[in-house]
Motif scaffolding. Sequence first.
Motif, PDB file in Angstrom:
ATOM      1  N   PRO A  42      14.812  38.626 110.591  1.00 18.54           N
ATOM      2  CA  PRO A  42      13.576  38.830 111.165  1.00 18.54           C
ATOM      3  C   PRO A  42      13.964  39.305 112.714  1.00 18.54           C
ATOM      4  O   PRO A  42      14.762  38.924 113.409  1.00 18.54           O
ATOM      5  N   SER A  43      13.002  40.341 113.027  1.00 21.11           N
ATOM      6  CA  SER A  43      12.929  40.757 114.290  1.00 21.11           C
ATOM      7  C   SER A  43      12.454  39.692 115.255  1.00 21.11           C
ATOM      8  O   SER A  43      11.911  38.802 114.779  1.00 21.11           O
ATOM      9  N   ALA A  44      12.627  40.010 116.613  1.00 18.00           N
ATOM     10  CA  ALA A  44      12.221  39.077 117.389  1.00 18.00           C
ATOM     11  C   ALA A  44      10.548  39.025 117.405  1.00 18.00           C
ATOM     12  O   ALA A  44       9.835  37.974 117.621  1.00 18.00           O
ATOM     13  N   PHE A  45      10.008  40.322 117.230  1.00 17.06           N
ATOM     14  CA  PHE A  45       8.635  40.511 117.074  1.00 17.06           C
ATOM     15  C   PHE A  45       8.029  39.445 115.932  1.00 17.06           C
ATOM     16  O   PHE A  45       7.001  38.831 115.872  1.00 17.06           O
ATOM     17  N   ALA A  46       8.750  39.650 114.723  1.00 17.76           N
ATOM     18  CA  ALA A  46       8.460  38.848 113.623  1.00 17.76           C
ATOM     19  C   ALA A  46       8.543  37.254 113.997  1.00 17.76           C
ATOM     20  O   ALA A  46       7.638  36.563 113.609  1.00 17.76           O
ATOM     21  N   VAL A  47       9.438  37.002 114.623  1.00 21.03           N
ATOM     22  CA  VAL A  47       9.558  35.492 115.072  1.00 21.03           C
ATOM     23  C   VAL A  47       8.304  34.968 115.780  1.00 21.03           C
ATOM     24  O   VAL A  47       7.645  34.043 115.759  1.00 21.03           O
ATOM     25  N   ALA A  48       8.087  36.106 116.843  1.00 23.34           N
ATOM     26  CA  ALA A  48       6.997  35.455 117.847  1.00 23.34           C
ATOM     27  C   ALA A  48       5.769  35.790 117.014  1.00 23.34           C
ATOM     28  O   ALA A  48       4.909  34.797 117.145  1.00 23.34           O
ATOM     29  N   VAL A  49       5.524  36.790 116.114  1.00 23.81           N
ATOM     30  CA  VAL A  49       4.222  36.376 115.267  1.00 23.81           C
ATOM     31  C   VAL A  49       4.310  35.084 114.226  1.00 23.81           C
ATOM     32  O   VAL A  49       3.058  34.662 114.250  1.00 23.81           O
ATOM     33  N   GLY A  50       5.555  35.080 113.683  1.00 22.34           N
ATOM     34  CA  GLY A  50       5.505  33.931 112.959  1.00 22.34           C
ATOM     35  C   GLY A  50       5.018  32.225 113.674  1.00 22.34           C
ATOM     36  O   GLY A  50       4.497  31.647 113.354  1.00 22.34           O
ATOM     37  N   LEU A  51       5.640  32.508 114.902  1.00 22.10           N
ATOM     38  CA  LEU A  51       5.523  31.398 115.856  1.00 22.10           C
ATOM     39  C   LEU A  51       4.042  31.157 116.098  1.00 22.10           C
ATOM     40  O   LEU A  51       3.548  30.169 116.194  1.00 22.10           O
ATOM     41  N   ALA A  52       3.453  32.388 116.385  1.00 21.43           N
ATOM     42  CA  ALA A  52       2.136  32.474 116.888  1.00 21.43           C
ATOM     43  C   ALA A  52       1.240  31.886 115.817  1.00 21.43           C
ATOM     44  O   ALA A  52       0.247  31.178 115.651  1.00 21.43           O
ATOM     45  N   GLN A  53       1.674  32.346 114.462  1.00 21.72           N
ATOM     46  CA  GLN A  53       0.786  31.951 113.069  1.00 21.72           C
ATOM     47  C   GLN A  53       1.091  30.506 112.992  1.00 21.72           C
ATOM     48  O   GLN A  53       0.046  29.777 112.890  1.00 21.72           O
ATOM     49  N   GLN A  54       2.222  29.971 113.040  1.00 22.04           N
ATOM     50  CA  GLN A  54       2.357  28.732 112.819  1.00 22.04           C
ATOM     51  C   GLN A  54       1.518  27.771 114.036  1.00 22.04           C
ATOM     52  O   GLN A  54       1.175  26.723 113.570  1.00 22.04           O
ATOM     53  N   GLY A  55       1.785  28.335 115.029  1.00 21.80           N
ATOM     54  CA  GLY A  55       1.170  27.435 116.038  1.00 21.80           C
ATOM     55  C   GLY A  55      -0.641  27.647 115.772  1.00 21.80           C
ATOM     56  O   GLY A  55      -0.913  26.509 116.053  1.00 21.80           O
ATOM     57  N   SER A  97       9.512  30.524 111.394  1.00 19.84           N
ATOM     58  CA  SER A  97       8.610  31.222 112.006  1.00 19.84           C
ATOM     59  C   SER A  97       9.096  32.744 111.553  1.00 19.84           C
ATOM     60  O   SER A  97       7.998  33.396 111.405  1.00 19.84           O
ATOM     61  N   GLY A  98      10.129  33.036 111.910  1.00 20.84           N
ATOM     62  CA  GLY A  98      10.562  34.332 111.688  1.00 20.84           C
ATOM     63  C   GLY A  98      10.254  34.989 110.108  1.00 20.84           C
ATOM     64  O   GLY A  98       9.751  35.971 110.163  1.00 20.84           O
ATOM     65  N   ALA A  99      10.766  34.002 109.343  1.00 20.13           N
ATOM     66  CA  ALA A  99      10.205  34.634 107.683  1.00 20.13           C
ATOM     67  C   ALA A  99       8.794  34.632 107.623  1.00 20.13           C
ATOM     68  O   ALA A  99       8.092  35.473 107.147  1.00 20.13           O
ATOM     69  N   ARG A 100       8.074  33.729 108.208  1.00 25.83           N
ATOM     70  CA  ARG A 100       6.587  33.599 108.044  1.00 25.83           C
ATOM     71  C   ARG A 100       6.133  34.733 108.949  1.00 25.83           C
ATOM     72  O   ARG A 100       5.146  35.445 108.449  1.00 25.83           O
ATOM     73  N   GLY A 101       6.525  35.243 110.104  1.00 25.65           N
ATOM     74  CA  GLY A 101       6.156  36.384 110.674  1.00 25.65           C
ATOM     75  C   GLY A 101       6.359  37.499 110.092  1.00 25.65           C
ATOM     76  O   GLY A 101       5.341  38.500 110.166  1.00 25.65           O
ATOM     77  N   GLN A 102       7.486  37.722 109.530  1.00 24.61           N
ATOM     78  CA  GLN A 102       7.674  38.862 108.679  1.00 24.61           C
ATOM     79  C   GLN A 102       6.692  39.005 107.365  1.00 24.61           C
ATOM     80  O   GLN A 102       6.031  40.094 107.376  1.00 24.61           O
ATOM     81  N   GLN A 103       6.373  38.090 106.916  1.00 26.22           N
ATOM     82  CA  GLN A 103       5.462  38.151 105.931  1.00 26.22           C
ATOM     83  C   GLN A 103       3.869  38.562 106.406  1.00 26.22           C
ATOM     84  O   GLN A 103       3.192  39.376 105.739  1.00 26.22           O
ATOM     85  N   VAL A 104       3.745  37.803 107.449  1.00 27.69           N
ATOM     86  CA  VAL A 104       2.389  38.359 108.152  1.00 27.69           C
ATOM     87  C   VAL A 104       2.335  39.512 108.530  1.00 27.69           C
ATOM     88  O   VAL A 104       1.389  40.277 108.213  1.00 27.69           O
ATOM     89  N   LEU A 105       3.565  40.088 108.942  1.00 24.69           N
ATOM     90  CA  LEU A 105       3.567  41.534 109.603  1.00 24.69           C
ATOM     91  C   LEU A 105       3.322  42.490 108.170  1.00 24.69           C
ATOM     92  O   LEU A 105       2.656  43.364 108.067  1.00 24.69           O
ATOM     93  N   ARG A 106       4.003  41.983 107.030  1.00 23.76           N
ATOM     94  CA  ARG A 106       3.841  42.669 105.850  1.00 23.76           C
ATOM     95  C   ARG A 106       2.503  42.691 105.212  1.00 23.76           C
ATOM     96  O   ARG A 106       1.860  44.028 105.171  1.00 23.76           O
ATOM     97  N   THR A 107       1.988  41.692 105.003  1.00 27.59           N
ATOM     98  CA  THR A 107       0.419  41.531 104.720  1.00 27.59           C
ATOM     99  C   THR A 107      -0.638  42.284 105.857  1.00 27.59           C
ATOM    100  O   THR A 107      -1.458  42.946 105.207  1.00 27.59           O
ATOM    101  N   SER A 108      -0.240  42.184 107.020  1.00 30.61           N
ATOM    102  CA  SER A 108      -0.935  42.698 107.983  1.00 30.61           C
ATOM    103  C   SER A 108      -1.015  44.341 107.860  1.00 30.61           C
ATOM    104  O   SER A 108      -1.983  45.097 107.819  1.00 30.61           O
ATOM    105  N   ARG A 109       0.284  44.864 107.400  1.00 29.21           N
ATOM    106  CA  ARG A 109       0.316  46.125 107.649  1.00 29.21           C
ATOM    107  C   ARG A 109      -0.199  46.692 106.421  1.00 29.21           C
ATOM    108  O   ARG A 109      -0.895  47.834 106.436  1.00 29.21           O
ATOM    109  N   THR A 110       0.059  45.907 105.274  1.00 31.40           N
ATOM    110  CA  THR A 110      -0.670  46.343 103.940  1.00 31.40           C
ATOM    111  C   THR A 110      -2.213  46.598 104.199  1.00 31.40           C
ATOM    112  O   THR A 110      -2.848  47.499 103.768  1.00 31.40           O
ATOM    113  N   SER A 111      -2.662  45.530 104.673  1.00 32.44           N
ATOM    114  CA  SER A 111      -4.276  45.314 104.884  1.00 32.44           C
ATOM    115  C   SER A 111      -4.505  46.657 105.798  1.00 32.44           C
ATOM    116  O   SER A 111      -5.702  47.313 105.430  1.00 32.44           O
ATOM    117  N   ALA A 112      -3.983  46.799 106.835  1.00 35.91           N
ATOM    118  CA  ALA A 112      -4.480  47.818 107.812  1.00 35.91           C
ATOM    119  C   ALA A 112      -4.383  49.262 107.108  1.00 35.91           C
ATOM    120  O   ALA A 112      -5.102  50.025 107.524  1.00 35.91           O
TER     121      ALA A 112
END
Lengths: 222, 147
Positions: A42-55, A97-112
């Motif tokens: 996972p990229s750093a951005f994905a980790v950050a998104v995952g952390l934010a999501q988990q947070g 967090s990274g895994a989760r962030g990637q998942q979030v990015l994927r789903t967000s991308r698909t939705s967008a």
Amino acid sequence: MSDQLSTRPSLARLALGTAVLAAERLRLVERPAPDIGPLEQPSAFAVAVGLAQQGADVARDRIAQARRTTRSLADRVGARVRPPAPLSRVRKLIDSSGARGQQVLRTSRTSALAELSTARDEGIKWAETTAVPRIVDDMMPYLLNDLIPRLVEGALPEIRRRVIPVIIEDLTSDPRVREMIAVQGRGVLSDATDELRETSASADDAVENTFRRLLNLPNGHR
Amino acid sequence: MNRYAGLVSRLGGLTVDAALLAIAVSLVVSGVPAIWETLAGPPPGWLTAGAGIVGAFLPLLYFAGLWWMTGQTVGGVLFGTVVRRIGGGHLGATRALLRALVGLLFPLIWLIGMVTVLWDGRRRALHDRIFGTVVEYRTHGEPPTLA
């Protein structure tokens, strides 16, 4: 919960997905694979998104718990974050967090992508049915009174010089045109001859009738 | 409509024939020697005499020939008239020749004799009575027939 696609994504999800799409267009990030592979980092951005999501999930849970119980929110949050975490736990947290962030990015991308496609189609439809006809209607007077006359005037000399001689040449040398002219000519001659005959026959009758009337002669048998 | 051609049609056709013959005769009588003169100098006497003879006989050949062959001259084609025997048959060569000869030799009598068209039941002129002919309208669509 937050990772599942809803029928209408939230503003945050939509913004996140749009940002991902824009980054892909600008080639700032690679387009993610459809599924998360076991070796994919996972990229750093994905980790950050995952952390934010988990947070956000944690905060949501804690707020819900604080509402249900009598224990103070500070003790629970303090009990969770106060003790220093061992290194393994931090690594595990980052990985998850990274895994989760990637998942979030994927789903967000698909939705967008879905939302933007819908918005694009609606925009095109609106343009076709409303904007373009109105623009054309508004421009019509200018087109008819100004632009087209100027175009025609500008093109006429060229048409006269280059197009008309070619057309005349083609018409005069085309055997079908010659045949048509010959047929038309014969038709005109035939019509003129018929007209002459009818007129002279009528004149014959008129002259004879006048003569008979003048001399008071009976009508001759026909 | 009357089956037989009246005065206007017959005189109209005759006028056209006369105009055509005037041009043709002048071309033959004057034109041929003129062409000779242009190409080879003064025309010989036999050429001038020959052209004169041909020019003199041209009207006779024209009327007699066309009346015999089709019953129609050029003027007749234009005005839609045809010369026939009283029974409807074609003119024979002798009858056509005599009719043309009398008309050309006695044109004034020919023309005055046409007055009888106005009261005759079959619109016959004097020369038609003499030669047993009638001048009819050719019906539209009827093809020209040869003798």
